[in-house]
Design an enzyme around this catalytic site. Structure first.
Site, PDB file in Angstrom:
ATOM      1  N   SER A 139       0.878  -1.181   0.000  1.00  0.00           N
ATOM      2  CA  SER A 139       0.000   0.000   0.000  1.00  0.00           C
ATOM      3  C   SER A 139       0.911   1.224   0.000  1.00  0.00           C
ATOM      4  O   SER A 139       2.082   1.119   0.415  1.00  0.00           O
ATOM      5  CB  SER A 139      -0.848   0.001   1.277  1.00  0.00           C
ATOM      6  OG  SER A 139      -1.438   1.256   1.501  1.00  0.00           O
ATOM      7  N   TYR A 152      -1.395  -1.637  10.789  1.00  0.00           N
ATOM      8  CA  TYR A 152      -1.633  -1.817   9.348  1.00  0.00           C
ATOM      9  C   TYR A 152      -0.496  -1.195   8.527  1.00  0.00           C
ATOM     10  O   TYR A 152       0.056  -1.840   7.630  1.00  0.00           O
ATOM     11  CB  TYR A 152      -2.982  -1.199   8.959  1.00  0.00           C
ATOM     12  CG  TYR A 152      -3.232  -1.286   7.460  1.00  0.00           C
ATOM     13  CD1 TYR A 152      -3.520  -2.515   6.859  1.00  0.00           C
ATOM     14  CD2 TYR A 152      -3.150  -0.153   6.647  1.00  0.00           C
ATOM     15  CE1 TYR A 152      -3.726  -2.609   5.492  1.00  0.00           C
ATOM     16  CE2 TYR A 152      -3.358  -0.241   5.275  1.00  0.00           C
ATOM     17  CZ  TYR A 152      -3.651  -1.474   4.701  1.00  0.00           C
ATOM     18  OH  TYR A 152      -3.842  -1.576   3.341  1.00  0.00           O
TER      19      TYR A 152
HETATM   20  N1  LIG Z   1      -8.800  -0.610  -0.563  1.00  0.00           N
HETATM   21  C1  LIG Z   1      -7.762   0.179  -0.349  1.00  0.00           C
HETATM   22  O1  LIG Z   1      -7.881   1.410  -0.253  1.00  0.00           O
HETATM   23  C2  LIG Z   1      -6.366  -0.418  -0.303  1.00  0.00           C
HETATM   24  C3  LIG Z   1      -5.281   0.453  -0.418  1.00  0.00           C
HETATM   25  C4  LIG Z   1      -4.004  -0.060  -0.357  1.00  0.00           C
HETATM   26  C5  LIG Z   1      -3.810  -1.425  -0.210  1.00  0.00           C
HETATM   27  N2  LIG Z   1      -4.885  -2.252  -0.113  1.00  0.00           N
HETATM   28  C6  LIG Z   1      -4.617  -3.680   0.059  1.00  0.00           C
HETATM   29  O2  LIG Z   1      -5.220  -4.380  -1.007  1.00  0.00           O
HETATM   30  C7  LIG Z   1      -5.487  -5.719  -0.598  1.00  0.00           C
HETATM   31  C8  LIG Z   1      -6.907  -6.085  -1.001  1.00  0.00           C
HETATM   32  O3  LIG Z   1      -7.814  -5.271  -0.263  1.00  0.00           O
HETATM   33  P1  LIG Z   1      -9.181  -4.743  -0.882  1.00  0.00           P
HETATM   34  O4  LIG Z   1      -9.144  -3.281  -0.850  1.00  0.00           O
HETATM   35  O5  LIG Z   1      -9.479  -5.426  -2.150  1.00  0.00           O
HETATM   36  O6  LIG Z   1     -10.177  -5.194   0.288  1.00  0.00           O
HETATM   37  P2  LIG Z   1     -11.360  -6.265   0.334  1.00  0.00           P
HETATM   38  O7  LIG Z   1     -12.356  -5.999  -0.737  1.00  0.00           O
HETATM   39  O8  LIG Z   1     -11.805  -6.267   1.761  1.00  0.00           O
HETATM   40  O9  LIG Z   1     -10.639  -7.650  -0.015  1.00  0.00           O
HETATM   41  C9  LIG Z   1      -9.891  -8.370   0.907  1.00  0.00           C
HETATM   42  C10 LIG Z   1      -9.777  -9.807   0.415  1.00  0.00           C
HETATM   43  O10 LIG Z   1      -8.997 -10.544   1.368  1.00  0.00           O
HETATM   44  C11 LIG Z   1      -9.722 -11.700   1.752  1.00  0.00           C
HETATM   45  N3  LIG Z   1      -9.421 -12.026   3.139  1.00  0.00           N
HETATM   46  C12 LIG Z   1      -9.615 -11.256   4.249  1.00  0.00           C
HETATM   47  N4  LIG Z   1      -9.263 -11.929   5.347  1.00  0.00           N
HETATM   48  C13 LIG Z   1      -8.834 -13.150   4.920  1.00  0.00           C
HETATM   49  C14 LIG Z   1      -8.348 -14.301   5.587  1.00  0.00           C
HETATM   50  N5  LIG Z   1      -8.237 -14.338   6.929  1.00  0.00           N
HETATM   51  N6  LIG Z   1      -8.003 -15.388   4.843  1.00  0.00           N
HETATM   52  C15 LIG Z   1      -8.126 -15.359   3.500  1.00  0.00           C
HETATM   53  N7  LIG Z   1      -8.564 -14.299   2.819  1.00  0.00           N
HETATM   54  C16 LIG Z   1      -8.928 -13.220   3.524  1.00  0.00           C
HETATM   55  C17 LIG Z   1     -11.190 -11.334   1.577  1.00  0.00           C
HETATM   56  O11 LIG Z   1     -11.976 -12.481   1.309  1.00  0.00           O
HETATM   57  P3  LIG Z   1     -12.840 -13.316   2.376  1.00  0.00           P
HETATM   58  O12 LIG Z   1     -13.577 -12.348   3.247  1.00  0.00           O
HETATM   59  O13 LIG Z   1     -13.709 -14.155   1.485  1.00  0.00           O
HETATM   60  O14 LIG Z   1     -11.854 -14.156   3.120  1.00  0.00           O
HETATM   61  C18 LIG Z   1     -11.128 -10.491   0.313  1.00  0.00           C
HETATM   62  O15 LIG Z   1     -11.154 -11.322  -0.819  1.00  0.00           O
HETATM   63  C19 LIG Z   1      -5.221  -5.766   0.903  1.00  0.00           C
HETATM   64  O16 LIG Z   1      -3.956  -6.340   1.142  1.00  0.00           O
HETATM   65  C20 LIG Z   1      -5.209  -4.299   1.305  1.00  0.00           C
HETATM   66  O17 LIG Z   1      -4.406  -4.057   2.439  1.00  0.00           O
HETATM   67  C21 LIG Z   1      -6.165  -1.781  -0.157  1.00  0.00           C
END
Ligand SMILES: NC(=O)c1ccc[n+]([C@@H]2O[C@H](COP(=O)([O-])OP(=O)(O)OC[C@H]3O[C@@H](n4cnc5c(N)ncnc54)[C@H](OP(=O)(O)O)[C@@H]3O)[C@@H](O)[C@H]2O)c1
Length: 264
Positions: A139, A152
């Site tokens: 991130s 985080y």
């Molecule tokens: N959104 C942002 O602004 C942002 C910015 C920078 C970086 N990121 C990073 O991008 C990545 C994806 O996040 P996102 O924004 O797409 O959020 P999201 O929509 O909440 O997706 C998170 C994914 O991780 C899975 N997950 C969560 N806990 C888990 C566990 N214990 N075991 C296996 N899978 C798990 C969830 O699926 P299930 O619930 O089905 O397990 C979901 O598929 C993350 O690493 C986040 O830190 C996000």
């Protein structure tokens, strides 16, 4: 032997968008997350739309024994993983000591330990084959400390630095490593971290998961080391290096209070 791209956290958000973008490019997929129904319907849809093979595995990656089970299957199967996408991640928000330790531990298990373990296991297989590619999702938070989301931000600093090191470590084995550093991206992330993202959503900073995925897939084809989607995010990632650290901490604390305040 069929080649697959393994994507963690593929049931929603950036992981789902990456799965779609990669399936569109003809890649067979193994999707990993906890929500069976979501994975099942995504796998059916991507197979129908793009004619690729899409498997899925239900696995809570914050539980080391479940990760062991997944790795055991990968190591003893005919699957060849030619691209590993470590995307699954969660955030927690608020003062560290007011947080439930179980949530903070889950964050470290998932964001740091599962990612490091998958890189070790799959990286070893790839090194043995003399080829392969790994994408870790950090991130722009990884470039700075993050009061209000300290655990985080620190987990993403780990992912960023670890991935850069791993890139050089695995180069002699023919394995490529990239790290994706998205800025705010429209997904379930904020709701799950109990953040009120309304202010962010109405700002120009928020990108769609599809935009992030498209930029990422193109950058992966060019084997970019650090992928930061969008010029605003590139500026945000650079700015902590231009200011003294005390100022960076204060600005970060202010922004997290403004944009990351807990939802009510
Ligand atoms: N959104 C942002 O602004 C942002 C910015 C920078 C970086 N990121 C990073 O991008 C990545 C994806 O996040 P996102 O924004 O797409 O959020 P999201 O929509 O909440 O997706 C998170 C994914 O991780 C899975 N997950 C969560 N806990 C888990 C566990 N214990 N075991 C296996 N899978 C798990 C969830 O699926 P299930 O619930 O089905 O397990 C979901 O598929 C993350 O690493 C986040 O830190 C996000």
């Amino acid at each position: 032997m069929t080649r697959y791209t393994l994507i963690t956290g593929a049931s929603s958000g950036i992981g789902l968008a990456l799965a779609e973008a990669l399936a569109r490019r003809g890649r067979n997929l193994i999707l990993v997350a906890r929500q069976r129904d979501a994975l099942d319907s995504i796998a059916c849809e991507l197979t129908q739309r793009f004619g690729v093979e899409v498997l899925f595995r239900v696995c809570d990656l914050s539980q080391p024994l479940r990760v062991s089970g997944l790795l055991h299957e990968l190591e003893h199967s005919d699957f060849t993983i030619d691209l590993l996408v470590n995307n699954a991640g969660i955030g927690t928000t608020g003062d560290y000591v007011s947080q439930d330790w179980a949530c903070e531990q889950q964050l470290i298990e998932l964001n740091v330990l599962a990612l490091a373990r998958l890189c070790h296991a799959v990286g070893t297989l790839m090194a043995g084959q003399g080829c392969g590619q790994i994408l870790n999702v950090a991130s722009i938070a990884g470039f700075q400390p993050g009061p209000g989301m300290s655990n985080y931000y620190a987990s993403k600093a780990y992912v960023l630095h670890f991935s850069e090191g791993l890139r050089e470590d695995l180069k002699p084995y023919g394995v490529k490593v990239s790290v994706l550093c998205p800025g705010p991206t429209n997904s379930a992330f904020f709701r799950r971290a109990q953040m009120d993202a309304r202010a962010l959503q109405s700002s120009k900073l928020m990108m769609s998961a599809e935009e992030v995925a498209l930029i990422t897939v193109k950058a992966l084809e060019k084997n970019r080391a650090i992928i930061i989607p969008g010029w605003r995010n590139r500026l945000l990632a650079l700015s902590p290096r231009l200011a003294p650290r005390w100022l960076v901490r204060r600005i970060s604390a202010y922004l997290n209070r403004r944009f990351g305040k807990p939802s009510r």
